[in-house]
Design an enzyme around this catalytic site. Structure first.
Site, short mmCIF file in Angstrom:
data_model
loop_
_atom_site.label_atom_id
_atom_site.label_comp_id
_atom_site.label_asym_id
_atom_site.label_seq_id
_atom_site.Cartn_x
_atom_site.Cartn_y
_atom_site.Cartn_z
N TYR A 51 6.01 -12.40 -7.80
CA TYR A 51 5.03 -12.42 -6.87
C TYR A 51 4.80 -11.73 -5.76
O TYR A 51 3.73 -11.26 -5.29
CB TYR A 51 4.72 -13.89 -6.57
N HIS A 105 12.16 -17.52 -14.52
CA HIS A 105 10.48 -17.36 -14.58
C HIS A 105 10.13 -17.32 -15.98
O HIS A 105 9.03 -18.15 -16.42
CB HIS A 105 10.30 -16.33 -13.77
#
Length: 300
Positions: A51, A105
């Site tokens: 991110y 992730h």
């Protein structure tokens, strides 16, 4: 009444609603929005290496002046560097000595499942993260991990909403069996991505009974499945709307079943979605044309 926490399979407490800093926030300075979320009542903040928002989250943590124990911080290894380098860099960006939850992730970034998960286990054992878990793992991928894990993942964060519930039922059952908390992201997609679909009707009916919004009903549906929530917004009013779900009466068994049944029909096609989205534009266009006609007629 706040959302509260649940106990993970390693004994740590886990706040069941989180403010997310992914998707729309990627690469942006999220400091002010994280502070706003904390001030509104969120204690769980979710970020990730991918991110590029960890620095902003770190600044918000410092600016909040809250005790470290008042906040729960989740971040993720996204495969951009080695696991060991990633956790150290994440801690540096966040300004922390320890995160509360560290996730893989995506399953595809694990080159050697046993070896890479052992590195995660070491991160927990050395105190760099209190808990460890995964994200975006399907049933088979989670089963393969459990086979080699000394420490089971505490959480599996997945895309979850009524339109994909049926395909995830076995995954949820397996996770519950192993004490793994499922955490949902993008649960509002029936509204944000698939408006006009079969889920709309039972959601609106429940919203009317509860004097709630469709957004709140969808989040209440997620809660009914024993699933935690990651959500986000730049609007303080929307954040309050999310948190107020904790004060709503529970959905009835009939309402949950109706949403499940509607979700199993699948989302609307792209054509139907476009018709739904453009209906207001078409209506406005017709009104303009009608007004123009009245203007012309009035001149005669």
């Amino acid at each position: 009444m706040p959302f509260g926490t649940v106990k993970l399979n390693d004994g740590n407490e886990f706040p069941v609603i989180a403010f997310g800093t992914g998707s729309k926030w990627r690469g942006q300075n999220v400091t002010d929005y994280v502070i706003q979320a904390i001030e509104t009542g969120f204690s769980h903040i979710d970020t990730a290496q991918w991110y590029r928002t960890e620095g902003g989250v770190g600044r918000a943590i410092r600016d909040s002046a809250l005790d470290r124990s008042d906040l729960f911080i989740t971040t993720k290894w996204s495969g951009l560097t080695s696991i060991s380098e990633a956790i150290q860099n994440s801690l540096k960006q966040l300004g922390l000595k320890q995160v509360d939850l560290y996730l893989v992730h995506y399953p595809t970034i694990l080159k050697d499942v046993a070896k890479d998960w052992q590195t995660f286990e070491n991160i927990k054992e050395t105190g760099l993260s209190k808990s460890i878990g995964v994200s975006n793992f399907n049933l088979e991928q989670l089963q393969n991990l459990i086979k080699v894990a000394k420490i089971k993942p505490a959480v599996n964060q997945i895309l979850f909403h009524p339109y994909n519930y049926a395909q995830h039922k076995e995954l949820l059952e397996y996770s519950t069996k192993h004490g793994i908390i499922t955490e949902a992201y993008s649960s509002l997609q029936p509204i944000t991505r698939y408006p006009g679909g079969p889920v709309d009707k039972p959601v609106k009916a429940a919203a009317k009974r509860l004097n709630a919004t469709p957004v709140q009903v969808l989040l209440a549906w997620v809660r009914s499945k024993g699933v935690a929530i990651v959500t986000t917004s730049s609007s303080k009013d929307h954040l309050k709307e999310y948190l107020e779900v904790a004060d709503l009466p529970s959905l009835t068994d009939e309402e949950i079943a109706a949403i499940d049944e509607a979700g199993a029909k699948g989302p609307p096609s792209a054509i139907l979605r476009n018709l739904y989205l453009y209906r207001y534009i078409l209506a406005a266009g017709l009104l303009v044309q009608f007004a123009g006609l009245l203007f012309v007629l009035a001149r005669f």
